[in-house]
Design a protein around this motif. Structure first.
Motif, mmCIF file in Angstrom:
data_model
loop_
_atom_site.group_PDB
_atom_site.id
_atom_site.type_symbol
_atom_site.label_atom_id
_atom_site.label_comp_id
_atom_site.label_asym_id
_atom_site.label_seq_id
_atom_site.Cartn_x
_atom_site.Cartn_y
_atom_site.Cartn_z
ATOM 1 N N GLU A 164 0.830 -1.197 0.000
ATOM 2 C CA GLU A 164 0.000 0.000 0.000
ATOM 3 C C GLU A 164 0.869 1.253 0.000
ATOM 4 N N ILE A 165 0.291 2.334 -0.498
ATOM 5 C CA ILE A 165 1.017 3.590 -0.568
ATOM 6 C C ILE A 165 1.385 4.101 0.822
ATOM 7 N N SER A 166 0.635 3.657 1.847
ATOM 8 C CA SER A 166 0.881 4.123 3.217
ATOM 9 C C SER A 166 2.096 3.463 3.847
ATOM 10 N N PHE A 167 2.567 2.336 3.291
ATOM 11 C CA PHE A 167 3.681 1.621 3.920
ATOM 12 C C PHE A 167 4.944 2.473 3.875
ATOM 13 N N GLU A 168 5.478 2.798 5.037
ATOM 14 C CA GLU A 168 6.704 3.583 5.227
ATOM 15 C C GLU A 168 6.524 5.059 4.891
ATOM 16 N N LEU A 169 5.300 5.464 4.574
ATOM 17 C CA LEU A 169 5.078 6.863 4.202
ATOM 18 C C LEU A 169 5.357 7.804 5.365
ATOM 19 N N LYS A 170 4.810 7.479 6.554
ATOM 20 C CA LYS A 170 5.054 8.344 7.710
ATOM 21 C C LYS A 170 6.530 8.379 8.076
ATOM 22 N N THR A 171 7.212 7.250 7.922
ATOM 23 C CA THR A 171 8.646 7.226 8.206
ATOM 24 C C THR A 171 9.389 8.200 7.300
ATOM 25 N N LEU A 172 9.042 8.199 6.020
ATOM 26 C CA LEU A 172 9.698 9.111 5.081
ATOM 27 C C LEU A 172 9.401 10.566 5.432
ATOM 28 N N LEU A 173 8.165 10.841 5.831
ATOM 29 C CA LEU A 173 7.813 12.210 6.212
ATOM 30 C C LEU A 173 8.578 12.657 7.458
ATOM 31 N N VAL A 174 8.610 11.792 8.463
ATOM 32 C CA VAL A 174 9.305 12.142 9.704
ATOM 33 C C VAL A 174 10.807 12.292 9.448
ATOM 34 N N ARG A 175 11.335 11.410 8.615
ATOM 35 C CA ARG A 175 12.762 11.498 8.267
ATOM 36 C C ARG A 175 13.068 12.819 7.569
ATOM 37 N N THR A 176 12.214 13.204 6.628
ATOM 38 C CA THR A 176 12.401 14.467 5.914
ATOM 39 C C THR A 176 12.314 15.646 6.866
ATOM 40 N N ILE A 177 11.296 15.636 7.715
ATOM 41 C CA ILE A 177 11.108 16.723 8.684
ATOM 42 C C ILE A 177 12.287 16.797 9.644
ATOM 43 N N GLY A 178 12.718 15.630 10.120
ATOM 44 C CA GLY A 178 13.848 15.604 11.039
ATOM 45 C C GLY A 178 15.103 16.163 10.409
ATOM 46 N N ASN A 179 15.371 15.791 9.174
ATOM 47 C CA ASN A 179 16.559 16.309 8.482
ATOM 48 C C ASN A 179 16.466 17.816 8.275
ATOM 49 N N LEU A 180 15.272 18.298 7.929
ATOM 50 C CA LEU A 180 15.103 19.724 7.666
ATOM 51 C C LEU A 180 15.089 20.569 8.942
ATOM 52 N N LEU A 181 14.911 19.931 10.068
ATOM 53 C CA LEU A 181 14.974 20.641 11.353
ATOM 54 C C LEU A 181 16.405 20.799 11.861
ATOM 55 N N CYS A 182 17.331 20.056 11.271
ATOM 56 C CA CYS A 182 18.708 20.042 11.767
ATOM 57 C C CYS A 182 19.364 21.416 11.605
ATOM 58 N N THR A 183 19.687 22.051 12.734
ATOM 59 C CA THR A 183 20.336 23.376 12.770
ATOM 60 C C THR A 183 19.663 24.365 11.822
ATOM 61 N N ASN A 184 18.337 24.319 11.786
ATOM 62 C CA ASN A 184 17.594 25.184 10.882
ATOM 63 C C ASN A 184 16.570 25.971 11.691
ATOM 64 N N ARG A 185 16.927 27.171 12.027
ATOM 65 C CA ARG A 185 16.097 27.993 12.901
ATOM 66 C C ARG A 185 14.738 28.311 12.263
ATOM 67 N N HIS A 186 14.732 28.539 10.946
ATOM 68 C CA HIS A 186 13.460 28.861 10.274
ATOM 69 C C HIS A 186 12.473 27.697 10.396
ATOM 70 N N ASN A 187 12.947 26.494 10.184
ATOM 71 C CA ASN A 187 12.052 25.346 10.255
ATOM 72 C C ASN A 187 11.659 25.014 11.691
ATOM 73 N N GLN A 188 12.541 25.313 12.633
ATOM 74 C CA GLN A 188 12.163 25.151 14.037
ATOM 75 C C GLN A 188 11.014 26.095 14.381
ATOM 76 N N GLN A 189 11.059 27.305 13.838
ATOM 77 C CA GLN A 189 9.967 28.258 14.080
ATOM 78 C C GLN A 189 8.693 27.790 13.394
ATOM 79 N N HIS A 190 8.829 27.218 12.199
ATOM 80 C CA HIS A 190 7.654 26.651 11.520
ATOM 81 C C HIS A 190 7.056 25.516 12.343
ATOM 82 N N CYS A 191 7.913 24.748 12.975
ATOM 83 C CA CYS A 191 7.458 23.643 13.825
ATOM 84 C C CYS A 191 6.602 24.167 14.980
ATOM 85 N N ILE A 192 7.018 25.291 15.520
ATOM 86 C CA ILE A 192 6.265 25.919 16.613
ATOM 87 C C ILE A 192 4.947 26.496 16.093
ATOM 88 N N ASP A 193 5.051 27.253 15.007
ATOM 89 C CA ASP A 193 3.880 27.958 14.484
ATOM 90 C C ASP A 193 2.779 27.003 14.020
#
Length: 423
Positions: A322-351
């Motif tokens: 199914e399309i859902s298999f590993e989908l959340k993992t990929l999203l969380v992985r992407t989000i986690g990578n984009l949060l790394c030492t990235n103040r703008h994305n940390q603020q987006h996370c809050i907002d």
């Protein structure tokens, strides 16, 4: 004088080859000595191509050559070693010679491409692809780059589908040309079918996982991948009866697969780190999927029962398709990578109040291997050097054990903790 004699010898070899191959096609059995002589003669004309354009042009000017090439692609010829040598000859014939490239394409183009698509992946596939590669790079023959890119995507689809272990050097060289060198690839990519785009994305993911061995993919193409994900991300949450649109969820999945790998690579991280809309799109899709998974059981509902996660489970594993298999993992992985030492994305996370969705993903889920580990990393990157998010975490209090079907089945009392904000 010696060069003229060499060419005459090549002509004699070619005549003998044609005669013997005709006998084979007619069903005659050649003795071992004749077969070995034929192989030596094919090697001779194959190697003659390396003398340069004069030898190549001499070969294509012989009337017997056309018949010889037709024998090469004959479906009736079962002598595999002779076929392999013959394809090597045609491939060498097309090296850096526009005249011979045109000759080969005019006489063998259609048959060659049909042969690539019909026959299973084998050691001759690379030789056939080398011919297309040489002709495409020559640029003066009516072998369009769009056609070549489509053919390449089809080949990669079959390699993955057949789980082929053949070493196909020209698959990588051809992809390198399109992804690393060719400045017009984006125009081609945007006009091919959804299935071809999906297959190319699968190759790109593999290429990035292997540390981009032939150089970084062109920035403009990587930016377009982000643009396409942002434009089509919401189709994951809806169905369409249209055949082309029905492939879009798979395309989004594979776009995300590329992005999740690329954001973890130093070669591509900066391309996506400054793309605020990408982070917001990934976060919004994760929040929607988490919320949807909490409703009545569906393909986004976490699988946490012991019978669903045990290695020896007899449960139907069709959910892995199914399309859902590993989908959340990929999203969380992407989000986690984009949060790394990235103040703008940390603020987006809050907002956007994304943190609760990340915390929801720290539970085991058979639909999403390694999601717990990636969620912890994402939360860590969100907190790093960000007092606001650190404060949000510190405001969470223990409110008892969170429901955990797996731990209940195992009769383990110490489990994950339910958290809620202080009042």
């Amino acid at each position: 004088m010696s060069e003229i004699l060499d060419l005459e010898k090549v002509k004699t070899n070619l005549e003998n080859i044609n005669e013997n191959l005709k006998k084979l096609i007619a069903g005659e059995v050649l003795d071992n000595c004749t077969l070995e002589d034929t192989k030596l003669q094919i090697r001779s004309i194959r190697n003659a191509c390396s003398q340069g354009t004069q030898a190549q042009n001499f070969l294509i000017e012989q009337e017997e050559t056309i018949a010889y090439m037709q024998m090469i692609v004959s479906k009736d010829l079962q002598a595999k070693d002779l076929i392999e040598l013959s394809w090597q000859f045609v491939a060498n014939l097309t090296v850096q010679n526009e005249k011979s490239q045109k000759f080969v394409w005019d006489h063998l183009g259609e048959t060659l491409t049909d042969d690539i698509r019909i026959h299973p992946i084998d050691n001759n596939t690379d030789k056939k692809l080398m011919i297309i590669y040489n002709i495409c790079r020559g640029g003066l023959v009516e072998c369009s780059e769009k056609f070549a890119l489509t053919l390449l995507a089809d080949i990669w689809h079959r390699i993955v589908e057949e789980q082929s272990n053949e070493e196909l050097v020209f698959v990588d060289l051809f992809f390198e040309y399109f992804l690393v060198t060719n400045q017009w690839t984006l125009r081609l990519y945007a006009t091919i079918s959804a299935q071809n785009r999906i297959d190319i994305l699968k190759y790109i993911t593999t290429y990035i996982r292997n540390d981009s061995p032939n150089g970084p993919i062109r920035t403009i193409l990587m930016e377009y991948i982000s643009k396409e994900f942002k434009k089509k991300a919401d189709c994951i949450l809806r169905n369409s009866g249209d055949m082309e649109n029905s492939l879009h969820p798979q395309e989004v999945y594979n776009l995300l697969s590329v992005i999740s790998c690329a954001t973890g690579s130093e070669l591509y991280y900066n391309i996506y780190a400054r793309d605020d809309a990408l982070f917001l799109s990934a976060g919004a899709l994760l929040q929607s999927i988490v919320a949807l998974g909490k409703k009545e059981p569906n393909q986004f509902t976490p699988m946490t029962k012991l019978e669903e996660v045990a290695p020896g489970s007899n449960i139907d594993t069709s959910f892995e398709l199914e399309i859902s298999f590993e989908l959340k993992t990929l999203l969380v992985r992407t989000i986690g990578n984009l949060l790394c030492t990235n103040r703008h994305n940390q603020q987006h996370c809050i907002d956007t109040k994304l943190l609760p969705a990340l915390l929801e993903c720290t539970n085991m889920d058979a639909r999403n291997p390694l999601i717990k580990e990636w969620s912890i990393l994402a939360i860590r990157n969100a907190c790093y050097d960000c007092p606001e998010i650190q404060h949000m975490i510190s405001e969470l209090t223990e409110a008892g054990q969170a429901p955990n079907q797996l731990l209940t089945e195992l009769n383990i009392e110490m489990g994950a903790l339910r958290i809620q904000p202080k009042e």
